[in-house]
Design a protein around this motif. Structure first.
Motif, PDB file in Angstrom:
ATOM      1  N   LEU A  47      48.060  40.909  22.585  1.00  0.00           N
ATOM      2  CA  LEU A  47      49.216  41.088  21.587  1.00  0.00           C
ATOM      3  C   LEU A  47      48.708  42.045  20.425  1.00  0.00           C
ATOM      4  N   PHE A  55      54.522  28.512  14.726  1.00  0.00           N
ATOM      5  CA  PHE A  55      55.557  29.067  14.372  1.00  0.00           C
ATOM      6  C   PHE A  55      56.672  28.217  14.119  1.00  0.00           C
ATOM      7  N   VAL A 105      51.471  35.896  28.399  1.00  0.00           N
ATOM      8  CA  VAL A 105      51.586  37.199  27.637  1.00  0.00           C
ATOM      9  C   VAL A 105      50.336  38.084  27.862  1.00  0.00           C
ATOM     10  N   LEU A 116      56.603  24.611  26.663  1.00  0.00           N
ATOM     11  CA  LEU A 116      55.515  25.391  25.864  1.00  0.00           C
ATOM     12  C   LEU A 116      53.943  24.857  26.184  1.00  0.00           C
ATOM     13  N   PRO A 121      43.918  28.035  18.498  1.00  0.00           N
ATOM     14  CA  PRO A 121      44.288  29.229  19.289  1.00  0.00           C
ATOM     15  C   PRO A 121      43.710  30.642  19.043  1.00  0.00           C
ATOM     16  N   THR A 172      53.464  29.048  19.369  1.00  0.00           N
ATOM     17  CA  THR A 172      54.688  29.132  19.180  1.00  0.00           C
ATOM     18  C   THR A 172      55.151  27.626  18.517  1.00  0.00           C
ATOM     19  N   GLN A 217      42.330  32.621  21.259  1.00  0.00           N
ATOM     20  CA  GLN A 217      42.537  33.567  22.211  1.00  0.00           C
ATOM     21  C   GLN A 217      44.086  33.303  22.622  1.00  0.00           C
ATOM     22  N   PRO A 218      45.098  33.991  21.913  1.00  0.00           N
ATOM     23  CA  PRO A 218      46.334  33.721  21.878  1.00  0.00           C
ATOM     24  C   PRO A 218      46.968  33.842  23.376  1.00  0.00           C
ATOM     25  N   GLU A 219      46.369  34.469  24.335  1.00  0.00           N
ATOM     26  CA  GLU A 219      47.177  34.801  25.707  1.00  0.00           C
ATOM     27  C   GLU A 219      47.197  33.456  26.434  1.00  0.00           C
ATOM     28  N   ILE A 220      46.423  32.648  26.058  1.00  0.00           N
ATOM     29  CA  ILE A 220      46.384  31.179  26.604  1.00  0.00           C
ATOM     30  C   ILE A 220      46.678  30.119  25.743  1.00  0.00           C
ATOM     31  N   SER A 221      47.078  30.652  24.631  1.00  0.00           N
ATOM     32  CA  SER A 221      47.400  29.312  23.533  1.00  0.00           C
ATOM     33  C   SER A 221      48.880  29.509  23.054  1.00  0.00           C
ATOM     34  N   GLN A 222      49.889  30.170  23.704  1.00  0.00           N
ATOM     35  CA  GLN A 222      51.113  30.502  23.280  1.00  0.00           C
ATOM     36  C   GLN A 222      51.827  29.206  22.954  1.00  0.00           C
ATOM     37  N   GLY A 223      51.601  28.286  23.640  1.00  0.00           N
ATOM     38  CA  GLY A 223      52.340  26.836  23.561  1.00  0.00           C
ATOM     39  C   GLY A 223      51.848  26.436  21.915  1.00  0.00           C
ATOM     40  N   THR A 224      50.616  26.248  21.639  1.00  0.00           N
ATOM     41  CA  THR A 224      50.361  26.049  20.235  1.00  0.00           C
ATOM     42  C   THR A 224      50.701  27.106  19.332  1.00  0.00           C
ATOM     43  N   GLY A 263      55.431  37.389  21.804  1.00  0.00           N
ATOM     44  CA  GLY A 263      54.523  36.585  21.646  1.00  0.00           C
ATOM     45  C   GLY A 263      54.064  35.808  20.305  1.00  0.00           C
ATOM     46  N   TYR A 264      53.005  34.983  20.160  1.00  0.00           N
ATOM     47  CA  TYR A 264      52.617  34.656  18.878  1.00  0.00           C
ATOM     48  C   TYR A 264      50.953  34.661  18.927  1.00  0.00           C
ATOM     49  N   THR A 265      50.459  35.194  17.548  1.00  0.00           N
ATOM     50  CA  THR A 265      49.309  34.941  17.318  1.00  0.00           C
ATOM     51  C   THR A 265      48.959  34.652  15.666  1.00  0.00           C
ATOM     52  N   ASN A 318      49.593  26.781  27.420  1.00  0.00           N
ATOM     53  CA  ASN A 318      48.416  26.574  26.850  1.00  0.00           C
ATOM     54  C   ASN A 318      47.436  26.150  27.841  1.00  0.00           C
TER      55      ASN A 318
END
Lengths: 483, 125, 440
Positions: free
Chosen positions: A464, C113, A461, A58, C99, C110, C101-108, C299-301, A62
Motif C-alpha cells: 500500500l 475505517f 491487496v 471482510l 493490523p 476496513t 501488516q495491512p496486506e493481510i489485515s484488510q478486514g480489520t 486499500g486501507y492502512t 484477515n
C-alpha cells in the motif's frame, strides 16, 4: 473492497425491535426542538443478509491465529482456546451490570479475586490490580504508582525513568504521561543492560527503571538481581514489563528478581485473543511498599463474601470506569484453571524450546546479531541479504506463502530486525515448515529478487502507498456532497 | 547532489545560508534521503525565539520523526508555508525550495563552529 | 496438554538439535537464586469439562444478571442483534493482531475505517480514532489533549459528570499536573454556564449528564473563548438528539457499550473519541486511512502513525497501543445492522418508555422528578419515602436499581436514578410503578 457506505439503503430494516407498547413520545414535545437531531447519520438500512455477507467477506481478508503460525515477536500470538470464548459468553457473566449490588455479583467478584490470587502467586508479589485493560495501561498504572510513592515519601524530585534502548515504545510514552522524563541506557554487546552505564545514571533524580524481562531481544537479563539491587540502593523502583512472561511462567517469579511493579498481558500470556488490536487486559502486581497506592475499588474477601473496597485513602484513584476488562479476566481464568501448575511450566518449556530450535535452524540462513540462548523469541537481521532485499521484502514475501510475517524493524537496536516468536502452541512440524519457507525466501533473494521486491502478489491487496496515506489522509468515508 | 560551498552545516544534518543577520535553514540532501518520503513538516511560528541547538521543528516520514535543531540562535522571521501543503518539496529540493525557516541571528558568532561543505561531506562519507 | 502440540519425542529431538540434554538447560540464564525461590501455585490441572462446569456455577452466582434492570449511569441493558455475536465469533477477526501488516489485515482495517466514519456520523464530528479503552479513559485522554493544545494546566469540569468518568479523569490529571476546576450545576441539574472559570484549556461537560439531563450546548462554545469544548455523550441517545458536533464541540467522547456490547460487569468497554480535522496531529490512538496499493487498487492502512508511541515514544500523543478493536467491530456491525432507521427507532423506544415510567412516578403521591430538564432514557426521582426503602422493595420484586449513595455523593440526597431501555416492557414498568406506589 466495498465499505458499508457503498451499499444502497433498502426498505427492510425493521423487525429488530418491537412495536412501542407505551404511548409514543414525540421528541420535539418531550425534549424541545433545540435537542432534536436535525440530520440523520448516514448509515444505510440493509437486510441482515447484506450485513452478514459484508462482514464475512471482510473477515476473509484477515489472517488470524486459527489460520496458521503467527510469529509476531513480543506479541505472543498463541492459540486462543475456544472454551475461553464460550465462558465469556455465559449470560451470568456477559449480562451483569457493573452497578449491581455486590451481593448479586458474587460469582464475578469471586472470579476476579481468585484470578488475582493466582496472579499474585505467579508473580511472587503480594498484591494485584485487575483494573488495567491493556499492557500500556498497566505501564501507566505502574508509573502512577511510582509517582504516588515518591510523593508520599517527599521525594518528588525523582523525575527520571531509566529505560534500556531496546524498550518497547509504550514504556517511554507511559512514563511521559505520568510526568517523568526518560533516560536511555544502552545495551551491551550481549544485548543486556550495561551495568556501568546504569551505575552512571543512578542518582537522587531517578525514580526507577522500566525493564522488559526477558528483553525485546528475547534475552534474559542475567544480571537482573544486580540491576534491581543497584536501582533499589539508589532509592529507585523497578518496573517489569511482563509481555514476555510465557518464557518463564511456572519456573521463576518477578518478585524474586526485585520487581516492584509487574504487569501481565492476559492477552498474551494467558491466551485471551487479541481481537485485531484489543481488548486486552494488563493486570499489575506490586511489591509491599506500593500496595496502599493501588487503584480503587479493590476486590476483597470478608468471610465467605466478596466485596468492593473503596476505602483506600492512599490510593491513586481509578484508571478505568469499572473493574477492568472482566470478560477478558474470565477467559484468562478459564485458561489458567485448565493448565494448572504443570501446564504453566509446560508453557514456558515449549515456548523457549520452540524459539531456540527455530533460532538454531535459521541462524545459518539469516544473520543472528546476538547468538546465545534465547527465551521465547529471537531477533534476526535482514542486513546483508543480496540484491537490495530488505527485511520488509522478506516480510511481504512470507505473506505470499500464506504465513503471517514476524515483527519487523523492532527492536530499534537491531538493523533490519526480524523478531520471531513462535509461541508454545506451535508444534515441531509447523516450525520446520516456517523455517523452510524462510530458507526458500533467502534463496529467492539471491536468485529471483523481484519476487521479494514485488511481494505480496497473493494477498487481497499489494503493498500500500503509505506515503499518500500520510500526506493526504483519508480517515473517513468520502460521502458525495449532498444536494 | 552537490553541497553548496556557501552553506554551513551541522552534525545533525541541517544547513544554514547566512546573509548578514539572516540565516536560512533547511535539512541536507543526506538527511532527506535517510528519512525517505517526507509527509509532514512542523514549522516554528514566526516571532518565536530559539536558542542555538534548540528544537526548531520536526520533519516526518511515514515511520519516523526527525527533530530539526536550530543551528544558530535568534528570532524566527520567516517560515516556508509552502511545506504545509507540499512537504515533498523537502525531498525534491532540500537545499533550495525545501528550506524550512529564516532566523534573525542574535549572535553572529553562533555560526563559527559550523562545518563547511567539505567537512560535512567528510562526515557523511 | 492439548494446547501444546509438541510430544515428548518431539521435545527430545529438538533438544538434541540444540545439543542439550535437559530442558532445564534452556533456563540456565535465569539466576539460580531466582529459580530456587520459586513456589508452586498449587493449581491442579482441570479438564475442559470441569472448568466449564465451574464457570457455569460462578456465573449462576451472579444473580444480578437475570434481574430486571433499571440500572444505568453509563452502562445500559440494550438489545444486541444476533448477527453481532456471529461476526465477532469469526476467528479471522478475534484472533488477529493489530493490523501492522495491512496486506493481510484488510478486514480489520476496513472495519476500522467504517467505525471511524460511523463515529463521526453519530457524534457530528470530522475525525475519529479507532477506539480507546472506555468512555472514562477516552475523556481523560481528551483532557490531556485539550491541555496539550492550550497548555494552561487547568481544565474546567462540570460537577454532574458521571463519577466513574470523574475518578479516572482525576487520576490522569493529577499525574499530568493538570488542575481540575469544578463547574457547579444549577437547579435543573445542568451545568451552570455562568460559572465557567477563565484561563482554562477546556471545559468538560457530559450529556446526558449523571442525572440523565440533556445539557443545552447551544451558545456554549462562544462563552469559552479559545478554550476547547469537550463533550462526553451517549451514542444511542444520538439517534434522536442533536449531536455535540453541531454545537461546535472540539472533542467528543462516548462510551460505546450501548452499541452491541454486553454489559460484562463493566468491561471490556469501548471508548469513542472524535475531534476536528485540524487536531489530527494531537489525536491519541490508532487511526486507519484509505490509500491505494501498487496496482492502484483501494486499500486501507494505519495512518498518521508518527503520533503514536511506537514511533514518537515519550513524545507520543498517548501511550495507548492495544485498544478495543473487537468492541469497535461490534459497534460497527451493530450500527450496520440497525441502520439509520433502526437507530432512530431504538432511541424512540428508549425515550417513550423512560417517559412512560417518569409519568407514572409523577402520579405517585409525594413523588417527583428531582430535576426539571429534558431527558432521554434516564432520570432522578425523589419519593415520599426514603430512597433506600423503595429500592429494597424493588429489589424484592426482582428489579435492580442504582445505589442512591452515588447521587448523594454528587449532592443529590435521598434520590433514585432510573434508566429505561428498549428491553423493558410495559408490564415490567407497570410492575415497578406498582411497587413504588406501594401496591403489590
Amino acid at each position: 473492497m466495498k465499505t458499508l457506505f457503498d451499499y444502497a439503503s433498502r426498505e427492510c430494516a425493521d423487525g429488530l425491535f418491537p412495536e412501542c407498547d407505551v404511548p409514543s413520545a414525540a421528541p420535539s414535545s418531550v425534549l424541545g426542538a433545540e435537542f432534536v437531531r436535525s440530520r440523520a447519520p448516514r448509515i444505510p438500512n440493509l437486510s441482515e443478509g447484506d450485513v452478514a455477507r459484508h462482514y464475512t467477506a471482510l473477515s476473509k481478508l484477515n489472517y488470524g491465529v486459527d489460520d496458521g503460525i503467527y510469529p509476531l515477536g513480543s506479541c505472543t500470538m498463541k492459540y486462543n482456546p475456544k472454551l475461553n470464548e464460550d465462558a465469556a459468553r455465559i449470560s451470568g457473566f456477559a449480562s451483569l451490570h457493573p452497578r449491581v449490588d455486590v451481593s448479586l455479583a458474587q460469582g464475578a467478584l469471586g472470579l476476579l479475586y481468585e484470578l488475582g490470587k493466582i496472579l499474585k502467586s505467579v508473580s511472587g508479589l503480594p498484591s494485584v490490580s485487575l483494573q488495567p485493560v491493556a499492557g500500556a495501561h498497566g505501564e501507566l498504572l505502574g508509573m502512577f504508582l511510582f509517582k504516588r510513592y515518591f510523593e508520599a515519601r517527599g521525594e518528588s524530585g525523582r523525575k527520571r525513568i531509566l529505560l534500556p534502548d531496546s524498550a518497547h515504545g509504550t514504556n517511554p510514552a507511559s512514563a511521559a504521561i505520568a510526568g517523568f522524563s526518560v533516560t536511555e541506557i544502552r545495551s551491551n554487546e550481549r544485548g543486556t543492560v550495561d551495568l556501568d552505564a546504569l551505575r552512571k545514571e543512578l542518582d537522587s533524580t531517578v525514580a526507577g527503571i522500566m525493564l522488559t524481562v526477558p528483553n525485546t531481544l528475547g534475552i534474559f537479563e542475567e544480571n537482573i538481581l544486580e540491576v534491581t539491587r543497584l536501582v533499589h540502593e539508589a532509592g529507585g523502583l523497578c518496573y517489569f514489563d511482563g509481555a514476555n512472561l510465557n518464557s518463564f511462567i511456572g519456573r521463576a517469579r518477578p518478585g524474586d528478581m526485585g520487581a516492584d511493579v509487574f504487569h501481565f498481558n492476559l492477552h498474551k500470556t494467558l491466551s485471551t485473543p487479541h481481537g485485531g488490536g484489543g481488548p486486552g487486559a494488563g493486570a499489575v502486581a506490586v511489591s509491599a511498599p506500593l500496595v496502599d497506592f493501588l487503584p480503587v475499588p479493590r476486590v476483597v474477601k470478608a468471610g465467605d463474601e466478596y466485596r468492593l473496597d473503596w476505602d483506600c485513602p492512599r490510593s491513586i484513584g481509578s484508571i478505568h470506569g469499572f473493574y477492568g476488562n472482566f470478560l477478558v479476566a474470565v477467559r484468562a481464568y478459564a485458561y489458567v484453571l485448565q493448565l494448572g501448575e504443570e501446564g504453566l511450566r509446560a508453557v514456558s518449556e515449549n515456548a523457549v524450546l520452540n524459539a531456540n530450535y527455530l533460532m538454531e535452524r535459521l541462524k545459518t540462513t539469516y544473520r543472528l546479531p546476538y547468538d546465545r540462548l534465547c527465551k521465547h523469541e529471537f531477533v534476526l537481521s535482514g542486513e546483508g541479504l543480496p540484491n537490495h532485499v530488505s527485511t520488509l521484502d522478506v516480510a511481504k514475501r512470507l505473506i505470499d506463502y500464506g504465513v503471517h510475517p514476524p515483527t519487523v524493524y523492532f527492536p530499534l537496536i537491531v538493523h533490519e530486525a526480524l523478531m520471531i516468536e513462535p509461541t508454545e502452541t506451535e508444534g515441531r512440524e509447523a516450525l520446520d515448515r516456517f523455517a523452510e519457507i524462510l530458507e526458500t525466501i533467502a534463496r529467492e533473494a539471491a536468485e529471483h529478487p523481484e519476487l521479494l521486491h514485488d511481494a505480496p502478489r497473493n494477498a487481497p491487496v499489494r503493498r500500500l502507498d503509505q506515503t499518500q496515506a500520510a500526506r493526504n489522509p483519508v480517515l473517513t468515508y468520502p460521502f458525495r456532497a449532498e444536494g | 547532489m552537490a553541497y553548496p560551498t556557501t552553506f554551513r552545516y551541522t552534525k545533525d544534518h541541517e544547513w544554514v545560508e547566512i546573509e548578514g543577520k539572516r540565516a536560512r535553514i533547511g535539512i541536507t540532501d543526506h538527511a532527506q534521503a535517510e528519512l525517505g518520503d517526507v509527509v509532514f513538516v512542523e514549522l516554528p511560528s514566526v516571532g518565536a525565539v530559539v536558542k542555538k541547538g534548540g528544537q526548531l521543528g520536526t520533519v516526518e516520514s511515514v515511520k519516523a520523526v526527525s527533530d530539526v535543531f536550530a543551528p544558530v540562535g535568534g528570532k524566527v522571521v520567516e517560515v516556508n508555508k509552502e511545506l504545509e501543503t507540499s512537504p515533498e518539496t523537502v525531498n525534491q529540493s532540500p537545499h533550495a525550495d525545501g528550506w524550512l525557516a529564516v532566523i534573525e541571528m542574535s549572535d553572529p558568532a553562533d555560526a563559527n563552529d559550523l562545518m563547511d561543505a567539505a567537512a560535512y561531506q567528510a562526515l557523511i562519507g | 496438554m492439548r494446547y501444546l502440540p509438541n510430544a515428548d519425542g518431539d521435545r527430545r529431538q529438538m533438544l538434541e538439535a540444540l545439543g542439550l540434554r535437559d530442558v532445564e538447560e534452556l533456563f540456565s540464564d535465569i539466576p539460580a537464586a531466582v529459580l530456587a525461590k520459586y513456589e508452586s501455585t498449587g493449581l491442579a490441572a482441570k479438564s475442559e469439562l470441569e472448568v466449564r462446569d465451574a464457570l457455569e456455577r460462578a456465573a449462576a452466582a451472579n444473580e444480578g444478571s437475570s434481574r430486571v434492570s433499571l440500572l444505568g449511569g453509563g452502562i445500559y441493558d440494550h438489545y444486541t442483534p444476533s448477527l453481532v455475536g456471529h461476526v465477532l465469533a469469526r476467528s479471522e477477526f478475534y484472533t488477529a493482531y493489530t493490523p501492522y501488516q495491512p496486506e493481510i489485515s484488510q478486514g480489520t482495517l476496513t472495519a476500522m475505517f467504517e467505525f471511524q466514519t460511523l463515529v463521526c456520523e453519530l457524534l457530528g464530528m470530522e475525525l475519529a480514532n479507532a477506539s480507546m479503552y472506555d468512555g472514562a479513559t477516552a475523556l481523560a485522554e481528551a483532557v490531556l489533549m485539550a491541555d496539550r493544545i492550550r497548555k494552561r494546566g487547568r481544565v474546567a469540569v462540570a460537577a454532574n459528570v458521571l463519577p466513574q468518568y470523574r475518578r479516572v479523569l482525576d487520576t490522569y490529571a493529577w499525574a499530568a499536573g493538570i488542575e481540575i476546576v469544578d463547574v457547579p450545576f444549577d437547579a435543573t441539574g445542568r451545568c451552570d454556564w455562568a460559572k465557567i472559570p477563565e484561563d482554562v484549556s477546556g471545559l468538560v461537560v457530559q450529556t446526558p449528564n449523571a442525572f440523565g439531563g440533556l445539557e443545552s450546548l447551544a451558545g456554549v462554545k462562544a462563552k469559552l473563548g479559545d478554550a476547547l469544548l469537550v463533550v462526553a455523550t451517549y451514542p444511542i441517545a444520538l439517534g434522536l438528539v442533536e449531536p455535540p458536533g453541531s454545537f461546535g464541540a472540539d472533542i467528543v467522547v462516548a462510551e460505546g457499550q450501548c452499541l452491541g456490547l454486553p454489559m460484562g460487569f463493566g468491561g471490556p468497554l469501548l471508548g469513542l473519541f472524535a475531534t476536528k480535522s485540524d487536531y489530527l496531529r494531537q489525536l491519541p490512538g490508532r487511526v486507519a486511512g484509505r490509500t491505494v496499493d501498487a496496482d492502484g487498487k483501494t486499500g486501507y492502512t494505519m495512518a498518521a502513525q508518527t503520533r503514536e508511541q511506537h514511533i514518537r515514544r515519550e513524545r507520543a500523543t498517548s501511550n495507548i497501543c492495544t485498544n478495543s478493536a473487537l468492541c469497535a467491530l461490534a459497534a460497527t456491525v451493530y450500527l450496520a445492522s440497525v441502520g439509520a432507521d433502526g437507530l432512530r427507532r431504538v432511541a424512540q423506544l428508549n425515550l417513550a418508555k423512560a417517559h412512560y415510567l417518569a409519568d407514572g412516578v409523577r402520579r405517585i403521591r409525594g413523588a417527583k422528578l428531582v430535576f426539571d430538564a429534558p431527558f432521554f432514557n434516564e432520570f432522578v426521582v425523589r419519593l415520599a419515602e426514603p430512597a433506600g426503602n423503595a429500592r429494597a422493595r424493588l429489589a424484592e420484586a426482582g428489579f435492580v436499581v442504582d445505589d442512591p449513595a452515588e447521587l448523594e455523593a454528587l449532592g443529590v440526597g435521598n434520590a433514585l436514578r432510573f434508566a429505561v431501555t428498549e428491553r423493558r416492557s410495559r408490564s415490567e414498568l407497570d410492575r415497578a410503578l406498582a411497587v413504588l406506589g406501594g401496591k403489590r
